[in-house]
Design a protein around this motif. Structure first.
Motif: not given
Length: 318
Positions: A286-289, A298-316
């Protein structure tokens, strides 16, 4: 849009007719002030029309020809928990609709979770339970056919259906890499439409003698692990410049990738560590990404308009 285009054409015709009728012998001359004024008005109308088209588009005109990135995972051994950390970040921060996916061996569970919208922890546990069963019952000379049935049953228990796979298969955006034995070559195969065929293809991509007593079989052909013939499995029609490569092999290595760990114990690739260590690998992925977010955009991924959906602290906390 058509009405505005028609009006602009009539204005141009009217202006040209007026200009030519007011000049000797119908010849235009830029030295005349009213000719220059009319040309300025024509340029203004053209720019106005371009602005109108820009506002009518859902996306800016420069994004009309969008890139079609493919997220490609190499083999991972027992390190597929690292891939699931990467997948968690992608799901929380990027638009995944239409994203093409490919994997070899240990990366296959990750692309299934992303392609089908399955729960990432559930699919991770499915893979861990499957490999734990192999270790418990005996690592070597396992029956390929028997484990196809076991994996099929596990995937159905996880909620995977033939209907889900038929939809994903028809989209041709999810692929698994295998090594064909006769004749020897690498093959990048689209996800099949049934659970049983998917289990066969998945295990073919992971089939390493002598862990299995026979070669893997998929649609009456024999295959072994895709890592024997390729690092990443890319379909022929995919532009390599749009491939976002992911590997679990750390730097420095011969496999420079868009996403890879800076350091990771190679022993983790060879032995199934307990859940506590798997959590550490998920967090590292997760942290490397997260650190490579700008590069991924820059490689073509489109960010979510209202991201992030969840932060790592919530997943943890979960």
């Amino acid at each position: 849009s058509d009405g505005l285009r028609c009006l602009a054409c009539w204005l141009v015709v009217a202006m040209v007719a007026t200009l030519t009728s007011s000049t000797p012998h119908g010849v235009l001359s830029l030295r005349r002030p009213y000719v220059r004024r009319c040309l300025v008005w024509l340029v203004f109308l053209h720019l106005l029309y371009r602005y109108y088209r820009y506002k009518r588009c859902s996306f800016p005109l420069r994004l009309r020809c969008e890139r079609q990135p493919m997220l490609a995972f190499s083999g991972s051994g027992w390190l597929f928990a690292y891939y699931h950390g990467i997948a968690m970040y992608f799901r929380d921060n990027f638009v995944l609709d239409g994203l093409r996916l490919s994997a070899i061996s240990g990366g296959c569970s990750t692309i299934l979770a992303l392609g089908l919208g399955l729960d990432l922890h559930q699919i991770l546990l499915l893979g861990l339970h499957f490999k734990q069963r192999m270790v418990k019952e005996g690592v070597y000379l396992n029956s390929f056919g028997r484990y196809v049935k076991i994996l099929s049953s596990m995937m159905k228990t996880a909620g995977l259906t033939n209907m889900d796979l038929q939809i994903l298969s028809s989209q041709r955006r999810c692929f698994m890499g295998v090594t064909q034995c006769f004749p020897f070559r690498h093959r990048c195969i689209s996800i099949p439409p049934t659970v049983e065929e998917l289990a066969s293809l998945w295990l073919c991509s992971c089939c390493v003698p002598p862990f299995f007593s026979t070669l893997g079989t998929f649609q009456e052909r024999h295959y072994v692990d895709g890592c024997f013939s390729a690092v990443w499995s890319i379909p022929a029609e995919q532009d390599w410049s749009d491939v976002i490569s992911v590997t679990s092999v750390p730097l420095p290595s011969m496999m420079a990738a868009d996403l890879q760990p800076s350091k990771l114990s190679m022993g983790l690739m060879l032995y199934p560590y307990p859940w506590a260590q798997q959590r550490v690998m998920i967090k590292q992925g997760y942290q490397d990404a997260q650190r490579r977010h700008s590069h991924l955009v820059s490689r073509g991924m489109r960010p979510l308009p209202h991201g992030p959906l969840m932060c790592w602290s919530e997943w943890e906390a979960i």
